[in-house]
Design a protein around this motif. Structure first.
Motif, mmCIF file in Angstrom:
data_model
loop_
_atom_site.group_PDB
_atom_site.id
_atom_site.type_symbol
_atom_site.label_atom_id
_atom_site.label_comp_id
_atom_site.label_asym_id
_atom_site.label_seq_id
_atom_site.Cartn_x
_atom_site.Cartn_y
_atom_site.Cartn_z
ATOM 1 N N GLY A 281 46.007 -8.947 -14.127
ATOM 2 C CA GLY A 281 45.151 -10.386 -14.188
ATOM 3 C C GLY A 281 44.671 -10.516 -15.495
ATOM 4 O O GLY A 281 45.106 -9.887 -16.317
ATOM 5 N N ALA A 282 44.297 -11.758 -15.643
ATOM 6 C CA ALA A 282 43.719 -12.330 -16.705
ATOM 7 C C ALA A 282 44.631 -12.188 -17.979
ATOM 8 O O ALA A 282 44.303 -12.391 -19.136
ATOM 9 N N GLY A 283 45.860 -12.533 -17.678
ATOM 10 C CA GLY A 283 46.933 -12.580 -18.897
ATOM 11 C C GLY A 283 47.685 -11.274 -19.117
ATOM 12 O O GLY A 283 48.461 -11.158 -19.719
ATOM 13 N N ILE A 284 47.424 -10.028 -18.316
ATOM 14 C CA ILE A 284 48.070 -8.949 -18.553
ATOM 15 C C ILE A 284 49.425 -9.228 -17.746
ATOM 16 O O ILE A 284 49.667 -9.999 -16.957
ATOM 17 N N HIS B 161 43.506 -5.660 -9.578
ATOM 18 C CA HIS B 161 43.172 -6.718 -10.161
ATOM 19 C C HIS B 161 41.770 -6.789 -10.742
ATOM 20 O O HIS B 161 40.926 -6.083 -10.151
ATOM 21 N N PHE C 26 39.537 -8.612 -11.673
ATOM 22 C CA PHE C 26 38.052 -9.023 -11.180
ATOM 23 C C PHE C 26 37.797 -8.028 -10.106
ATOM 24 O O PHE C 26 36.532 -8.013 -9.717
ATOM 25 N N ASP C 27 38.518 -7.361 -9.217
ATOM 26 C CA ASP C 27 38.231 -6.739 -8.265
ATOM 27 C C ASP C 27 37.792 -5.485 -8.688
ATOM 28 O O ASP C 27 36.743 -4.832 -8.044
ATOM 29 N N ARG D 211 34.115 1.400 -9.073
ATOM 30 C CA ARG D 211 34.265 2.712 -8.413
ATOM 31 C C ARG D 211 35.768 2.874 -7.933
ATOM 32 O O ARG D 211 36.161 3.960 -7.626
ATOM 33 N N PHE E 157 35.064 -7.295 -21.439
ATOM 34 C CA PHE E 157 34.828 -7.112 -20.150
ATOM 35 C C PHE E 157 34.798 -5.478 -19.321
ATOM 36 O O PHE E 157 33.628 -5.396 -18.748
ATOM 37 N N HIS F 6 31.359 -4.208 -20.396
ATOM 38 C CA HIS F 6 30.233 -4.926 -19.758
ATOM 39 C C HIS F 6 30.050 -4.849 -18.445
ATOM 40 O O HIS F 6 29.015 -4.517 -17.516
ATOM 41 N N ARG F 7 31.373 -5.035 -17.660
ATOM 42 C CA ARG F 7 31.453 -4.878 -16.275
ATOM 43 C C ARG F 7 31.682 -3.430 -15.603
ATOM 44 O O ARG F 7 31.257 -3.395 -14.467
ATOM 45 N N GLY G 279 30.984 -0.818 -17.370
ATOM 46 C CA GLY G 279 29.621 -0.059 -18.163
ATOM 47 C C GLY G 279 29.639 1.654 -17.603
ATOM 48 O O GLY G 279 30.612 2.280 -18.273
#
Lengths: 260, 1093
Positions: A10-13, A34, A36-37, A43, A72, A75-76, A78
């Motif tokens: 995702g995101a350009g990978i 993905h 975003f998933d 987890r 990302f 932050h996401r 963490g």
């Protein structure tokens, strides 16, 4: 049971399919997840035994290679990111995936903290280039990383514009070298390459990749997943022919064996 | 850019904050150094060091703390850059995500056990803390980066000790990819969506350190290198201005455009002159005849009554006129290829009813009946063939000439990502697996004189190359095959061909993947980017010649990352069976895509108010015809719509249901409740009157050089030929393309001992489970058009097929694509030889049909671009570049004082074929000393249009003739030998003929060759003719002497010539050749274009 490898997408990978193929060929069970998933449910990582970050242009590298995806993940994900380290999950980052690991602070992690210690900057040539290189696996790294067992030299392509590996200072880079964080070096005639194009980007200490202290987190700019078969080599019609697989595949089978 | 349209965030007052990231001086600034090299090379401007500074302006409700956080966490690099906020340097402390020390593990011990370790102290990543401070630098490493300078003066910390600082940023409304990515990062970092009144803008500041260029030089640097006024703005500040307190102006928000209304366009009372004036004023590119057809359609009283009843004006609306113009444009409708030609050629008179049907569709259908592997032609975005039992391949090649002429980077980028969408929009959706790119440019060493509005060929080369590179590399699609051709006439219009092949399983969700359908009631869904004012009138603009006043709204940048996400999402949705039909949004925008889809089921109704916008105040017609990039149109069954839209949301892809497909017979467009357009599909798609075109052939007047006038065959000639733009190595440029992402690469663009010998074709293995592979090659021989456009076309096809076979492809599996780029063949002002150009087109098409039938090579896809001219604004000949003028003077049409520059009639032929076993693929490099070298095929006295004649300033008259029957026999024989593994190398002869091919095979192998020619066959030619003739269908092979008998048996009765042997000594010698040192030839061949990078 085959170890499950999480292949981030995702995101350009964009080099995720061949990386999945490499793990599958090596006997793992690759699962594309993905980004975003994963952001929604960090987890998910722990349903897998390997975390792999493929190459590509995550977020277009618009704010510097790997910078936004690193942001990302920090932050996401963490806490999950720290847990990856804590649990000793094998992590592999190739090209953009390596840039992400460095900028997120997962490599080289010489101080035991997830913070950025080095960087990948524009090639000295100022150009993106696709060319094959020879990289040497550092003997110490081969001894202590399950990814690198028995490997000496690999041939595979570099395909990047921002692959020059630099430390925060020359002294800091020396320290990283002394501590065994350099996993691969570009080679010319068997020696660390200082000149273009054998050192394709001007990396300090000819370094092509890093290893963390545990030996489990590995990253490199060149693409071993694009050099699995002899048919993929640029000179197979001259040397060796088109049958069989290469040493690059062993990078992947090593980790599968170690997990098995 | 505006990332989304959510309500404003209330907390902070709106403010402008400028983040800047400046490279630390101890690290090399590769971008600045590259710019410095370019200035020295292109403008002969020598100046001091240049530093690049990245800037990001946050216009919105961001607190200072938030701005610092953005700067530190996602913008600046803490190791190599220093961050500034509104000119103030960051002096924050290091922050880190802490891991419990015991888990960091010993560095020199054994590796950590591979088991779950219970996490002890959870790492804390709570409130913001600044990242690392600026690292200290003690000494340079490895000696190759900039020596440490004195600490920069405290007063000028961002730009160092600068003489000038130049800020380049985008004009309002232009795609700003850096800003879009930054906005997304800011959203995940701050955990909130940006408000509708918040915008992010990117910029680059180039700091010219003292001593900088002179002010006059700086002006040239800005105008000729740093920015393009169509899309960017530039601001320069001198050190003195900076000291006086001046700063770069803040970015202005994108302006509102249009009035949002639907306006009627009264037509019924207009005179012919007024109709023509209207077509010009609105850039409709419709002829008088077409305008009259529209006028009479809307004069019909029954129709007028029906329109009143539907709430529409009797006269057409602006949206209807625009939709008709897009649909009827030459770009979309191919009116010239579909026209009726009255042909007069060498005494023969005839009528050809549609070049397309006669010379392309009919032969292809005839060939298809003999072959079972062609799945779909002419009916979809790309042709499809069966690659294997499991996989289908589709392929398409497009041109993007006009956009690339105006804005080379954006034009080429949108060209390549655009043709990627064609493939994604073929059948159920194909995954792009390779790109090709072929360029035709003016020579890079052209002088400075250029007609108004034209960019220098060097600038076009750089910009187009960068666009293809970014477009392909960032999309993760390898660029595997291409070339760059040079001719002065391409100064007037560069040709940029972009191709893509796609792969799909033969069946997807139980349906053949090349088939698709729409049912009335299906939702019309737009996916991808938002719609803005960018790219309005692309289709109509490219249907006219380029001139000083060409509209610039057609210029776009492209956003490969947004598109990559969309591609990933579409393929995921395809495999879940979430849609029924897909096509791309290309030229003509929604008016074309939905308008075309409506034909599938008999109607469509869309609501423009449901279309997501990125600019305010667009009129409905803007929304309808905008060609904003990265969009696809789909038909989604109503019961799948919810799942489809939800998946799009989770993948970060914009998708909007904008209407439904119907059976009304009409394309109906609304904006909310307001009717905007109601066009009968039959009129929209079939209502355009057909063109009648006169074609009259003017025979070429050239003559051959006499033997006595030919130059001596010596080292100087060999070096000069190898250094010619059309022959010299393109490696430095091609290496910037990623040619092996996706991991399928078997034969790469370069081969040989040091991977620098040119490959004839690319070979890819799509399925690692088998050795079946795909080869792709192309042919383009435009200069032969100066003698005979028919031979030009035949040679293009032949070269593509020969190249394919040289890589190991089976000639009987080949399929082709024809891409015509022609000068305008329609009569008009300043086009005195239009009838000849039309006759050249007829000849080329006829030759294409003949040779494809002989080769059994179906044209499964193609495209034509028919207005490749530059029209001078004022007096003819004024300010013509000398190269272009010279070329025009020798153009065979004899237009000495032309008021236009027309490209040579050009056919690009792309060929794709199957390599049955990749392990038997071949490369061009000589392999072993002692191998025999054979030339397959006859060398004739055919220097007409050759590279040698061009070198001598001649055209000649003997253009190479293709004899397809003997050639096909040769290709089949070659393929049999290749499958047996008998051949060591194969290389097709092209520009520069035998000498160039020999030299290239030597370069690749780092081996020499000794020729031992015997007086036989071709040997009767003058040596210069023998070595430089460009006779067609010839192949240079090498093989071990033990296989000589096998080769001679296979080629019994055919024209072959044993030239000599490969040798270790790195020289080309023997026969009639002087001794040629290959190191010296290599230098001549390898360096000319590389120097320009």
């Amino acid at each position: 049971m085959k170890p499950r490898a999480l292949i981030l997408t995702g995101a350009g990978i964009n080099a995720d399919r061949e990386l999945a193929e490499a793990f599958a060929l090596a006997g793992a069970d690759p699962r594309s997840v993905h980004l975003f998933d994963l952001g929604e449910n960090p987890r998910l990582i722990f349903d897998h035994q390997i975390l792999a970050l493929p190459g590509g242009f995550s977020y277009g590298d618009h704010l510097g290679s790997g910078r936004l995806l690193a942001g990302f993940l920090r932050h996401r994900l963490g806490e999950a990111l720290g847990e990856v380290v804590a649990r000793g999950l094998p992590v592999l980052g190739i090209c953009n995936g390596f840039q992400v690991l460095v900028k997120a602070g997962l490599l080289p992690m010489s101080r035991g903290r997830i913070e950025q210690e080095a960087s990948l900057v524009h090639n000295d040539s100022g150009r993106f280039e696709d060319r094959w290189v020879e990289i040497g696996v550092e003997a110490r790294a081969a001894r202590r990383s399950p990814w690198l067992t028995g490997l000496a030299t690999l041939r595979c392509p570099v395909r990047h514009g921002e692959g020059k590996l630099v430390g925060s200072s020359p002294a800091a880079m020396d320290a990283l070298e002394k501590a065994g964080h350099i996993a691969f070096r570009y080679l010319e005639a068997g020696q660390p390459a200082t000149n273009y194009p054998a050192n394709p980007n001007g990396s300090w200490h000819s370094a092509a990749g890093f290893l963390d202290a545990s030996g489990l987190i590995l990253g490199l700019m060149p693409h071993p997943e694009a050099a699995l078969y002899n048919l993929q080599r640029p000179d197979w019609t001259r040397h060796g022919g088109g049958e069989g697989t290469t040493d690059c595949l062993r990078l992947f089978s090593n980790i599968v064996k170690a997990l098995g | 850019m505006k990332p989304c349209a959510s309500p404003p965030a209330p907390a902070e007052a709106r403010a402008l904050r400028r983040l800047e990231a400046a490279g630390l001086e101890a690290f090399r600034d590769a971008a600045g150094e590259k710019l410095r090299r370019t200035l020295r090379e292109d403008l002969k401007v020598a100046c001091g060091p240049i530093r690049a500074v990245r800037a990001l302006t946050l216009a919105g409700r961001f607190s200072a703390a938030e701005a610092w956080r953005i700067g530190r966490e996602i913008f600046a690099d803490p190791i190599v850059e220093r961050l500034f906020l509104d000119g103030q340097a960051d002096d924050g402390d290091a922050a880190s995500l802490k891991v419990a020390p015991s888990l960091a593990g010993p560095i020199h011990g054994d590796f950590a056990p591979l088991r779950d370790v219970p996490s002890q102290e959870r790492p804390i990543y709570g409130d913001f803390a600044p990242l690392m401070g600026v690292p200290s630098l003690e000494r340079p490493v490895d000696g190759d980066f900039a020596p440490l300078r004195d600490a920069p003066s405290q007063e000028w910390p961002i730009y160092g000790d600068f003489a000038f600082a130049v800020c380049v940023s985008f004009r309002p409304g232009v795609t700003d990819n850096v800003a879009r990515s930054a906005a997304e990062g800011i959203e995940f970092l701050l955990g909130r969506k940006l408000g509708s009144d918040e915008e992010i803008h990117s910029a680059t500041v180039w700091a010219f350190l003292a001593p900088g260029p002179t002010p006059r030089e700086l002006e040239r640097v800005c105008n000729e290198v740093l920015y393009n006024p169509l899309i960017e703005k530039v601001e320069a500040l001198s050190r003195a201005q900076w000291e006086a307190g001046q700063r770069f102006a803040p970015p202005v928000p994108a302006p509102a455009l249009g009035v949002g209304a639907v306006e009627p366009v009264p037509l019924s009372q207009l005179s012919d002159a007024e109709l023509e004036a209207l077509s010009r004023a609105r850039v409709l590119a419709l002829s008088l005849e077409e305008m009259r057809a529209v006028q009479s359609h809307f004069r019909d009283p029954v129709r007028r009554a029906a329109r009143r009843a539907a709430g529409l004006p009797e006269e057409p609306t602006d949206a209807e006129i625009e939709a008709i113009a897009q649909t009827w444009s030459e770009h979309c409708k191919h009116k010239i290829f579909a026209g009726i030609f009255e042909v007069e050629d060498e005494g023969r008179r005839e009528t050809v009813d549609s070049l397309f049907k006669t010379f392309i569709a009919a032969p292809t259908r005839q060939i298809m009946r003999q072959r079972g592997d062609i799945a779909s032609v002419f009916s979809d975005n790309a042709g499809v063939f069966h690659f294997s039992e499991e996989l289908d391949v589709c392929i398409k090649v497009e041109t993007h000439n006009s956009p690339s002429a105006l804005e080379p980077y954006g034009g080429a980028m949108t060209g390549i990502v655009g043709v990627n969408r064609d493939v994604l929009g073929t059948g159920q959706g194909f995954r792009p697996i390779l790109n090709t790119d072929v360029f035709c440019f003016g020579p890079p060493d052209h002088g400075d004189a250029l007609p108004p509005r034209l960019l220098h060929p060097r600038r076009i080369l750089r910009g187009v190359h960068r666009g293809i590179k970014d477009g392909g590399n960032q999309s993760g699609i390898p660029t595997v095959n291409g070339s760059i051709s040079f001719d002065p006439r391409y100064i007037g219009k560069p040709l940029v061909f972009c191709g893509t092949a796609g792969l799909a399983p033969r069946r997807v969700c139980g349906r053949a993947s090349h088939e698709k359908s729409i049912a009335p009631g299906d939702a019309a869904v737009m996916v991808g980017g938002r719609v803005g004012a960018d790219g309005i009138h692309g289709a109509t603009m490219s249907s006219e010649g380029l001139s000083e006043v060409s509209p610039t709204s057609a210029v776009q940048i492209g956003d490969p990352i947004t598109q990559k996400r969309m591609i990933d999402f579409i393929l995921e949705a395809r495999d879940l069976g979430l849609y029924r039909f897909i096509t791309d949004n290309g030229a003509g925008g929604l008016s074309s895509s939905i308008g075309e889809m409506a034909r599938e089921c008999g109607g469509a109704r869309i609501d423009l108010a449901a279309v997501p916008l990125k600019a305010a105040g667009l009129a409905p017609w803007h929304i309808l015809v905008s060609e904003s990039q990265e969009r696809m149109s789909l038909a989604v069954p109503p019961d799948k719509l919810g799942v489809f839209l939800d998946l799009a949301r989770r993948r970060g892809v914009l998708a909007a249901a904008i209407g439904a497909f119907t059976a009304s017979g009409c394309f109906e467009v609304f904006h909310g409740e307001r009717p905007v357009a109601r066009l009968e599909l039959e009129f929209l798609h079939e209502g355009a009157p057909r063109l009648r075109i006169r074609a009259r052939w003017s025979p070429p007047q050239g003559a051959e050089a006499r033997d006595g006038d030919l130059p001596a065959l010596d080292a100087a000639l060999a070096r000069a030929m190898l250094a010619r733009w059309n022959i010299c190595s393109k490696e430095d440029w091609v290496r910037e393309y990623d040619h092996e992402v996706q991991g399928m690469s078997v034969i790469k663009p370069f081969c040989g001992e040091r991977a620098d010998g040119p490959s004839d074709a690319a070979v890819l293995r799509p399925d690692p489970g088998t050795y079946r592979a795909l080869a792709i090659a192309h042919g383009l021989r435009a200069r032969f058009s100066d003698i005979d456009a028919g031979r030009m076309a035949a040679n293009a096809v032949d070269e593509a097929l020969a190249s394919l076979v040289c890589a190991g492809a089976d000639p009987d599996t080949a399929v082709g694509l024809d891409n015509f780029c022609w000068p305008d063949p329609l009569p008009g002002a300043n086009n005195p030889d239009a009838e000849h150009k039309a006759a050249q087109l007829v000849r080329a098409c006829r030759a294409l049909a003949d040779i494809c039938l002989a080769y059994k090579l179906p044209c499964i896809s193609g495209k034509d671009s028919m207005k490749n001219d530059y029209v001078f604004p004022r007096s003819p000949g004024e300010r013509v570049g000398e190269g272009a003028a010279a070329s025009l003077a020798r153009s065979n049409a004899g237009v000495q004082n032309a008021a236009r520059i027309s490209v040579p009639p050009t056919l690009l032929f792309t060929a794709v074929g199957v390599v049955p076993d990749a392990r038997r693929a071949l490369t061009s490099d000589f392999k072993r000393p002692g191998d025999l070298i054979f030339l397959l095929g006859e060398t004739k006295d055919e220097l007409g249009g050759s590279e040698l004649y061009a070198h001598l300033g001649l055209i000649g008259i003997h253009a190479p003739a293709v004899e397809p029957r003997s050639a096909l026999t040769r290709y089949r024989a070659l393929h049999r030998l290749a499958r047996e593994g008998v051949l060591a190398s194969a290389h097709d002869l092209s520009e520069g003929g035998l000498l160039v091919a020999l030299a290239e095979s030597c370069f690749g192998g780092r081996l020499g060759a000794r020729l031992e020619l015997h007086p036989q066959g071709s040997r009767a030619l003058h040596p210069v003719r023998f070595f430089f003739s460009e006779s067609a269908s010839r192949i240079l092979v090498s093989l071990s002497p033990e296989h000589e008998e096998r080769l001679r048996r296979e080629f019994a009765g055919q024209e072959i010539l044993c030239l000599g042997r490969v040798q270790q000594a790195y020289r080309l010698e023997g026969g009639d050749l002087p001794t040629l040192e290959l190191d010296s030839l290599y230098e001549s061949w390898r360096t000319p274009l590389g120097k320009l990078l």
